[in-house]
Each structure stands twice: as C-alpha cells, then as structure tokens.
Enzyme design. Structure first.
Site, PDB file in Angstrom:
ATOM      1  N   LYS A 278     -19.205   8.890  24.506  1.00 24.72           N
ATOM      2  CA  LYS A 278     -17.753   9.005  24.413  1.00 24.72           C
ATOM      3  C   LYS A 278     -17.158   8.577  25.748  1.00 24.72           C
ATOM      4  CE  LYS A 278     -14.791  12.112  21.907  1.00 24.72           C
ATOM      5  NZ  LYS A 278     -14.618  13.266  21.045  1.00 24.72           N
ATOM      6  N   GLU A 364     -13.387  24.189   8.009  1.00 24.90           N
ATOM      7  CA  GLU A 364     -12.267  25.102   7.766  1.00 24.90           C
ATOM      8  C   GLU A 364     -12.563  26.096   6.650  1.00 24.90           C
ATOM      9  OE1 GLU A 364     -11.983  21.820   8.199  1.00 24.90           O
ATOM     10  OE2 GLU A 364     -10.787  21.677  10.050  1.00 24.90           O
ATOM     11  N   ARG A 392      -7.521  22.521   3.748  1.00 26.97           N
ATOM     12  CA  ARG A 392      -8.920  22.390   3.353  1.00 26.97           C
ATOM     13  C   ARG A 392      -9.500  23.680   2.769  1.00 26.97           C
ATOM     14  NH1 ARG A 392     -12.353  18.141   5.737  1.00 26.97           N
ATOM     15  NH2 ARG A 392     -11.256  16.368   4.877  1.00 26.97           N
TER      16      ARG A 392
HETATM   17  C1  LIG Z   1     -10.648  18.525   8.641  1.00 31.26           C
HETATM   18  C2  LIG Z   1     -10.402  18.244  10.088  1.00 31.26           C
HETATM   19  N1  LIG Z   1     -10.542  19.227  10.994  1.00 31.26           N
HETATM   20  C3  LIG Z   1     -10.311  18.970  12.300  1.00 31.26           C
HETATM   21  C4  LIG Z   1      -9.947  17.738  12.718  1.00 31.26           C
HETATM   22  C5  LIG Z   1      -9.608  17.485  14.165  1.00 31.26           C
HETATM   23  N2  LIG Z   1     -10.533  16.525  14.779  1.00 31.26           N
HETATM   24  C6  LIG Z   1     -10.229  15.248  14.979  1.00 31.26           C
HETATM   25  S1  LIG Z   1     -11.438  14.369  15.701  1.00 31.26           S
HETATM   26  C7  LIG Z   1     -12.423  15.727  15.770  1.00 31.26           C
HETATM   27  C8  LIG Z   1     -13.794  15.617  16.383  1.00 31.26           C
HETATM   28  C9  LIG Z   1     -14.614  14.666  15.638  1.00 31.26           C
HETATM   29  O1  LIG Z   1     -15.859  14.576  16.265  1.00 31.26           O
HETATM   30  P1  LIG Z   1     -16.820  13.378  15.901  1.00 31.26           P
HETATM   31  O2  LIG Z   1     -16.839  13.172  14.435  1.00 31.26           O
HETATM   32  O3  LIG Z   1     -18.117  13.620  16.558  1.00 31.26           O
HETATM   33  O4  LIG Z   1     -16.100  12.114  16.522  1.00 31.26           O
HETATM   34  P2  LIG Z   1     -15.886  11.749  18.075  1.00 31.26           P
HETATM   35  O5  LIG Z   1     -14.497  12.216  18.430  1.00 31.26           O
HETATM   36  O6  LIG Z   1     -16.946  12.429  18.861  1.00 31.26           O
HETATM   37  O7  LIG Z   1     -15.963  10.280  18.160  1.00 31.26           O
HETATM   38  C10 LIG Z   1     -11.788  16.838  15.242  1.00 31.26           C
HETATM   39  C11 LIG Z   1     -12.344  18.198  15.200  1.00 31.26           C
HETATM   40  C12 LIG Z   1      -9.809  16.743  11.735  1.00 31.26           C
HETATM   41  N3  LIG Z   1      -9.420  15.502  12.046  1.00 31.26           N
HETATM   42  N4  LIG Z   1     -10.055  17.018  10.448  1.00 31.26           N
END
Ligand SMILES: Cc1ncc(C[n+]2csc(CCOP(=O)(O)OP(=O)(O)O)c2C)c(N)n1
Length: 631
Positions: A278, A364, A392
């Site tokens: 990242k 969630e 959700r």
């Molecule tokens: C249902 C839901 N819960 C929470 C989020 C908030 N959210 C956006 S990105 C993220 C982290 C995602 O992590 P990852 O899939 O590893 O992607 P990275 O950011 O590391 O590239 C979260 C928790 C979301 N988009 N959707």
C-alpha cells in the site's frame, strides 16, 4: 511530464506497446496518480499499490470485452486513467466530475458499480456464468483486497464459484492492510502462505514452462497436488475448488504479465495471489498507509501537514470522547467496529481500552450479531458503524437484536449526505429502515453537545437505540464534560413563532432556525425520530395552522412520515410539507452544494415554506408580530 502515458487513451493503445515499455508507463502512471490525488484529495495508498496490476490486467485481458470487477473500487484511479479518463481526473469526486469509484454510467470499462466491499467475486461470477449461458467466450476477473476478502459475502461467492464450471479469475491483492492493520484468522493464514514463497515461485515456473502444452499442464497439476499433499497442505482456496497460483510480486510486471497470460488460457475457477504494498512508490504513504488511505489535498513534496487553524470538533470526535468517558465509568462497555477504527473515531478507545475494543473485520453482519451475543451476557456493546454500512446488517438488526430486545447502542456516523463519496456512502435511509423495527429507538442530535448527551441517553436504555449523526462538524456547540443524558423521547420548542411550525430532526435544526428568523415561524427540535414526542407534537399541531418536517434522510418512510402517522392516529388533519432527501440518489460533490441542491440549506427551506404556505404566513403576520427566540 508523462510522454508515454499521454499516448494511452484506451487499453487498446496500451496493448500495442512493446512489453519493454510497460515499466516506464507504470512509473508515469504512478506519478500521475500521486499528482492528481494531491490536487483533488481522494484515495491514495490503495491506488499507488495497484498501478502495475492495472497495467498488467489491461495488457493481458481484452478489456472491456473481458470484464474486470474491482472490489470496493477505491483502487481504480489507475484503471480510470488508462481507460480514457486521464484528463478528467482533476474533477474527481466533485459535483459533475468523475466518481471516486467505478460506475457503469461513467465508462464501459467500469463493469460493475461498487464502493461497499466484498461484492466483486459474486458479481464477476454472475458475469462469468452469464457468458457461459449465452455462449460468449469472455473472462471475468474479480480483483479483491485482503481486507475485503475477510467479509462473509466473499466467502459465499467462493463457495459457489468453486463448483461452477466457468472462466472466473479471482485476483487477491494482498497488501497486508485493510484501512487499518488487518485483523482475523484469514490474515494470519495469508501471512503463512506468504512465508511459503519459495514453493510458490517454483510452482509458477512450472506453469510458465507448461504454457504451450495445456493437457500436460493438467497432468502436472495433478502430480503437483499429489506432491504437495506430502509436503504442504493444499491452500484454503484449492479446497474451495480453485486453482491457486502465487503468491507473486504485484509490482513486478515480469512476474505479473507471464502469469496472467498463462492463467488466461486455463479453464475453470482460478485464484491468483498477488502481493503488493500500500502506498508503493511514495515513501510517505509507504511509511503511513493509514494516513494516506484517503487524504485531502496536499503538497507531495511536503506530505500531509497539520492545519494551523484549530479544526472544529467533528461528530466522530464527539463520539470517540464520549466512548472513552463512558468506558471509564462503566466497565461493562465494549466498543465494536467493522474495520473502521479511524473513520469511526475509535483510535483513542483502542489505545486506552484494548481489551474492550473489537475490530471484527469488514463484517457488518457479524459485528451486529456479535454485539447481540455480548449483550446477552450482560455487557454493554456500542457498535460504531456508518449509516450506509449498517444496511448490510439489516436482518441481524431485526432478528438478532430487536426481536430479543437487546440493549445495543448503534453509533451511526455519516448519517445524511456525505459529499465526495457519493450515493454509495450516503446515510439516507437509516431513519426509515430503523423506525419500522419494534423495540428500536432512533435519536437525531441537532449539534455536538446533544450528540454526546443522546449517546448517554441511548446507553441508559434497556433496548436497542441508534444515535445518528452526520459526517464532519456541526454548529460548533461546545460539549459538556459530564455524561448527563437528555430525557428519552422528548423534544423541545426552540423558537416560538406563529402560523406554522418546523419540526426539525437532527442538524438541520440550525438552517431551520435561520429560515424561521426570516419567516417568523416556530421551530421544534424533535431530537427523537422514534419514539416521537407525541405530546409535544399534538400541542404544536393544536397551536399552528401547518407543519413542516425536516430531516437529512429520505422523505419516504422517514421522520416526517412518522409525524404524519402520529397525527393520523390522533385523528388530526393538518396541512403538511415534508422536507428531506428526495426519491433519487444523490451525486458526489461538495456537501454544502449537495444540501443546497436538495433544498435543505436555510435558503432552500425558507423558499419551500414560503412557496407552499404563503397564505398561512400572511395570515400569521396579519394576526400578530413574530415572537422572539426562546433558546
Ligand atoms: C461493506 C463495507 N464496509 C466498510 C467499508 C470501508 N472500507 C473501504 S476500503 C476498506 C479497506 C479495504 O481493504 P482491502 O480490501 O484490503 O483494500 P486496500 O485498501 O488494502 O487496498 C474499508 C474497510 C466498505 N467500503 N464497505
């Protein structure tokens, strides 16, 4: 500055480049992402991490005929830039500009609209099966992060896909981070796979060599599985019915491209494990990917700077402080977040009360039922969750919490319009979807201090209560130091006027007061969408000729509907106007502009009322002069 990138106006242009030029292209693309995000704000770390993967996927696959489905979609800026939207990146997340997430109406290359996580495998599987059913020869590729992979929905899709005979590729983009450090057993498992790197790379070489002889590949695979059975267990993903490949270096085009080319010719569900960093290529983001997950505008040379003017306290901070103070007072309190520690204001709580802090991952549904279980055992769970993400967990709210009437507090952040993230993140529906659930109460604080006090009111109850508050700061009302609560289900008259009364739910109380000053009308701070303060409502209805309800939530089924229902129940008929979010999805853009577009700023409220109730206002003026504010 970007000589090669500027020649790429579609993936077709990219596919004409010799492979030797791709590294230069990726470097320019990364610089472009950094520059444009520094100008507009937006997601940064995740996009810097997907540069090479994006180049490789568009280079190897025949997009948009082959479908790329990005999970969450916050990592799609390189994809947007390569698919004809480079010059519009300056408009990102602004009204009328590019969305910060994939949208089908924005580009043919955005095959699936998203922003909530963990939908990509289901959607891509649907596309792959549709291709099969329609006899079309195309691939579907889901690209999902290790954070998003932890959600139940991703596993539901894997479970289904593993027994489907279709051309689906799942690319796991493993950067060992969610927004904050990842949690859970899957994360530990992925780390274990990583430690078996030598074996994995040997396996890839085997595939590469066998590329020209597909039947042999199958034989080799069987042998390999057999051999593996003796040395290492099959991966979880193989047990799900996928062909697992990896882990490979997701920043090395020399690994990515040949591997993807090999996979492209394989039949059946494939799983490629790609390891990325990242923030890759921008030292400050590499060092602090959390801070650079979604920064505002900044100077890339300086990095993020602390603002010199003290910022107004946000509702998120109000919640965070309340949570720590209440935890100090009551050892039964536990704080639960589905992977949103920073966004929900729980960093301090995590530091001070680590044994009572639960990050359950992007889950969630699980978060809500987990809270229910804790409440059964006499703990006092506080679930901090964005309004949009609570969608959700709707069955869990009803089935696990409300039917059993468990005392769970829901701290609903980002209620109402959210601005740059757009319709996917707007907290437009919570009042409507919560108020119809028996046993559930819904509080709508008008300002920061009410937020703190209503959280205490919610915490005192012996049933589920949601406290909804918006993104950012409010009127700027200082918060009390203590933990006193406001009375349950009681509103207050904030301004006594004549003719009609505005019944405000939440922070729109303040523009309502401004409008009322001009119109000379009454303003009531209702505070609770459920239960309504019916006694106050009936009293106000009896002393006014018309009522206006006001909320930052959908009109349909919202707090205004609750008022109409209560009056109908009491047999009272009153001319009414419901102001709130119309029956349409709000675009992304500046929050103040969006609110004005919906007619929910002071000017819009004044205009709507004077247009609809001109006669009531005239009659009131003729009868007596407007009275002064009471608060
Ligand atoms: C249902 C839901 N819960 C929470 C989020 C908030 N959210 C956006 S990105 C993220 C982290 C995602 O992590 P990852 O899939 O590893 O992607 P990275 O950011 O590391 O590239 C979260 C928790 C979301 N988009 N959707």
């Amino acid at each position: 500055m970007y000589p090669l990138l500027e020649t790429i106006n579609s993936p077709a242009d990219l596919r004409l480049l010799p492979r030797a030029q791709l590294k230069t292209l990726a470097d320019e693309l990364r610089a472009y992402v950094l520059h444009s995000v520094s100008q507009t704000g937006g997601h940064l770390s995740s996009n810097l991490g997907t540069v090479e993967l994006t180049v490789a996927l568009h280079y190897v696959f025949n997009t948009p005929d082959d479908r790329l489905v990005w999970d969450v979609g916050h990592q799609t800026y390189p994809h947007k830039i390569l698919t004809g939207r480079r010059e519009r990146m300056g408009s990102l997340r602004q009204l009328g500009g590019l969305s910060g997430f994939p949208r089908r109406d924005e580009s043919n290359y955005d095959t699936f609209g998203t922003a909530h996580s963990s939908t990509s495998i289901s959607a891509a599987l649907g596309m792959a099966m549709a291709a099969k059913q329609k006899g079309e020869d195309r691939r579907a590729v889901a690209i999902i992060g290790d954070g998003a992979m932890s959600a139940g929905m991703a596993f539901e899709a894997l479970n289904n896909a593993g027994v489907c005979d279709c051309n689906l590729l799942v690319v796991l983009n493993d950067n060992d981070m969610s927004i904050s450090p990842p949690v859970g057993a899957l994360n530990r498992y992925l780390a274990q796979l990583m430690s078996g790197q030598f074996y994995a790379s040997a396996k890839n070489v085997g595939k590469h060599v066998l590329k020209v002889a597909p039947p042999l590949f199958e034989l080799a695979k069987r042998l390999e599985t057999h051999a593996k059975g003796m040395v290492v267990p099959a991966t979880l993903f193989e047990n799900f019915g996928f062909n697992y490949i990896g882990p490979i270096d997701g920043h090395d085009l020399e690994s990515l491209i040949p591997t993807l080319e090999n996979i492209k010719h394989l039949k059946g569900p494939q799983f490629l494990h790609v390891v990325t960093k990242k923030g890759q290529g921008y030292k400050l983001a590499e060092a602090d990917p959390v801070a650079y997950h979604g920064p505002g505008k900044f100077d890339p040379a300086m990095g993020l700077q602390k603002s010199s003017t003290p910022a107004k306290q946000t509702f998120t901070q109000v919640f965070g402080h309340w949570l720590c103070d209440m935890a100090e007072k009551d050892s039964r309190l536990v704080g639960i977040t589905p992977a949103m520690r920073e966004g929900s204001g729980m960093v301090e709580f995590h530091q001070r009360f680590p044994e009572r802090y639960y990050d359950v991952g992007i889950a969630e549904q699980h978060a809500v039922t987990f809270a229910a279980g804790m409440a059964c055992e006499g703990l006092k769970p506080v679930v901090a969750i964005y309004s949009t993400f609570l969608q959700r967990a709707y069955d869990q709210l009803i089935h696990d919490v409300a039917i059993q009437n468990l005392p769970v507090v829901f701290a609903l952040d980002r209620a109402g319009l959210v601005g740059a993230d757009g319709a996917t993140h707007a907290g437009a529906y919570d009042i409507a979807f919560l108020r119809c659930i028996p046993n559930m109460s819904v509080a709508c604080p008008a300002d920061e201090n009410e937020c703190r006090m209503l959280l205490s009111s919610a915490y005192e109850q012996n049933h589920p209560v949601a406290v909804r508050y918006p993104r950012g700061a409010g009127a700027g009302v200082a918060t009390q130091a203590g933990l006193e609560a406001l009375p349950f289900a009681k509103g207050e008259v904030r301004r006594q006027g004549a003719g009609l009364a505005i019944l405000a739910f939440g922070t729109l109380l303040y523009p309502a007061l401004q409008a009322a000053e001009k119109l000379g009308v009454t303003v009531v701070n209702m505070r609770w969408a459920k239960p309504l303060d019916v006694a106050l409502l009936l009293q106000v209805a009896a002393s006014h000729d018309a009522l206006v309800t006001l909320e930052e939530g959908c009109i349909m089924g919202g707090a205004g509907s609750a008022v109409a229902e209560a009056l109908a129940e009491a047999g009272i008929s009153k001319p009414m106007l419901h102001l709130g979010l119309r029956d349409e999805f709000t675009e992304h853009g500046d929050p103040a502009k969006l609110l004005a577009q919906q007619g929910l700023d002071a000017a819009g409220i004044e205009q709507a009322i004077s247009t609809r109730f001109a006669e009531v206002l005239l009659a009131a003026k003729a009868a007596k002069p407007a009275l002064k504010s009471v608060a």
